[in-house]
Motif scaffolding. Structure first.
Motif, short mmCIF file in Angstrom:
data_model
loop_
_atom_site.label_atom_id
_atom_site.label_comp_id
_atom_site.label_asym_id
_atom_site.label_seq_id
_atom_site.Cartn_x
_atom_site.Cartn_y
_atom_site.Cartn_z
N LEU A 62 0.83 -1.21 0.00
CA LEU A 62 0.00 0.00 0.00
C LEU A 62 0.86 1.26 0.00
N LYS A 63 2.04 1.19 0.60
CA LYS A 63 2.94 2.35 0.60
C LYS A 63 3.40 2.65 -0.82
N GLY A 64 3.40 1.64 -1.68
CA GLY A 64 3.69 1.85 -3.10
C GLY A 64 2.60 2.66 -3.78
N PHE A 65 1.44 2.72 -3.16
CA PHE A 65 0.33 3.53 -3.65
C PHE A 65 0.10 4.73 -2.73
N PHE A 66 1.20 5.27 -2.18
CA PHE A 66 1.23 6.53 -1.45
C PHE A 66 0.67 6.49 -0.03
N LEU A 67 0.51 5.31 0.56
CA LEU A 67 0.11 5.24 1.97
C LEU A 67 1.19 5.86 2.82
N LYS A 68 0.81 6.80 3.70
CA LYS A 68 1.76 7.40 4.63
C LYS A 68 1.81 6.61 5.93
N GLN A 69 0.65 6.44 6.57
CA GLN A 69 0.59 5.77 7.87
C GLN A 69 -0.69 4.98 8.00
N MET A 70 -0.61 3.92 8.80
CA MET A 70 -1.78 3.13 9.16
C MET A 70 -1.88 3.14 10.68
N ILE A 71 -2.99 3.63 11.20
CA ILE A 71 -3.19 3.72 12.65
C ILE A 71 -4.61 3.24 12.96
N GLY A 72 -4.74 2.52 14.07
CA GLY A 72 -6.04 2.03 14.48
C GLY A 72 -6.50 2.67 15.77
N TYR A 73 -7.77 2.45 16.07
CA TYR A 73 -8.34 2.95 17.33
C TYR A 73 -9.42 1.98 17.81
N ASN A 74 -9.73 2.07 19.09
CA ASN A 74 -10.79 1.29 19.71
C ASN A 74 -10.58 -0.22 19.57
N PRO A 75 -9.51 -0.77 20.18
CA PRO A 75 -9.27 -2.22 20.06
C PRO A 75 -10.46 -3.03 20.58
N SER A 76 -10.72 -4.16 19.92
CA SER A 76 -11.89 -4.96 20.27
C SER A 76 -11.79 -5.60 21.65
N GLU A 77 -10.57 -5.87 22.12
CA GLU A 77 -10.36 -6.44 23.45
C GLU A 77 -9.13 -5.80 24.08
N SER A 78 -9.16 -5.68 25.38
CA SER A 78 -8.00 -5.17 26.09
C SER A 78 -6.85 -6.17 25.94
N GLY A 79 -5.68 -5.69 25.60
CA GLY A 79 -4.51 -6.54 25.47
C GLY A 79 -4.35 -7.18 24.10
N LEU A 80 -5.28 -6.97 23.18
CA LEU A 80 -5.18 -7.53 21.84
C LEU A 80 -4.07 -6.79 21.09
N VAL A 81 -3.26 -7.51 20.35
CA VAL A 81 -2.10 -6.94 19.65
C VAL A 81 -2.41 -6.83 18.16
N TYR A 82 -2.00 -5.71 17.56
CA TYR A 82 -2.18 -5.46 16.14
C TYR A 82 -0.82 -5.16 15.52
N PRO A 83 -0.68 -5.36 14.20
CA PRO A 83 0.61 -5.08 13.55
C PRO A 83 0.80 -3.61 13.18
N PHE A 84 0.03 -2.74 13.77
CA PHE A 84 0.14 -1.29 13.56
C PHE A 84 -0.28 -0.62 14.87
N PRO A 85 0.11 0.64 15.08
CA PRO A 85 -0.25 1.32 16.33
C PRO A 85 -1.77 1.44 16.48
N VAL A 86 -2.26 1.17 17.68
CA VAL A 86 -3.69 1.27 17.97
C VAL A 86 -3.88 2.07 19.25
N TYR A 87 -4.80 3.03 19.21
CA TYR A 87 -5.09 3.88 20.35
C TYR A 87 -6.52 3.61 20.83
N ARG A 88 -6.77 3.93 22.07
CA ARG A 88 -8.10 3.65 22.64
C ARG A 88 -9.20 4.52 22.04
N SER A 89 -8.88 5.74 21.67
CA SER A 89 -9.91 6.62 21.14
C SER A 89 -9.54 7.10 19.73
N ARG A 90 -10.56 7.44 18.99
CA ARG A 90 -10.38 7.88 17.61
C ARG A 90 -9.58 9.19 17.54
#
Length: 116
Positions: A62-90
């Motif tokens: 996706l970075k080859g198509f100009f993606l700068k950053q991928m960030i998530g919010y509101n994890p579905s469960e406490s302690g769940l790990v994602y391969p990108f940064p995830v924050y509690r609030s939007r």
């Protein structure tokens, strides 16, 4: 910024799951020629840790198509790990996009709204 959210729970557990997601995103991106960010609502998303390597390759493509950053919010469960940064609030997630470092959006609307 593209915001990605799901109506029902999604569990990415195989490479073909990532291929479907990539196909859906590419349909929208094929004509874009400018930088963009991906904001992921993780409230209904889980990703197998065994797929993290493939997910990094997905992000790299996706970075080859100009993606700068991928960030998530509101994890579905406490302690769940994602391969990108995830924050509690939007609004915290949005503040962490590099474009926001120029002072835009550094104060969340909910914190500055006055009672009448």
């Amino acid at each position: 910024t593209i915001e990605l959210s799901f109506l029902s729970p999604v569990h990415f557990k195989e490479k073909k799951d990532l291929a479907v997601l990539k196909s859906k995103l590419m349909n929208n991106l094929i004509l874009w020629h400018s930088g963009w960010n991906l904001l992921v609502d993780c409230s209904k998303v889980s990703i197998e840790e065994s797929l993290f390597g493939d997910f990094c390759l997905f992000e790299k493509s996706l970075k080859g198509f100009f993606l700068k950053q991928m960030i998530g919010y509101n994890p579905s469960e406490s302690g769940l790990v994602y391969p990108f940064p995830v924050y509690r609030s939007r609004h915290k997630a949005v503040l962490n996009f590099e474009d926001q470092s120029k002072g835009k959006g550094d104060i969340s609307n909910c914190a500055t709204r006055k009672s009448r």
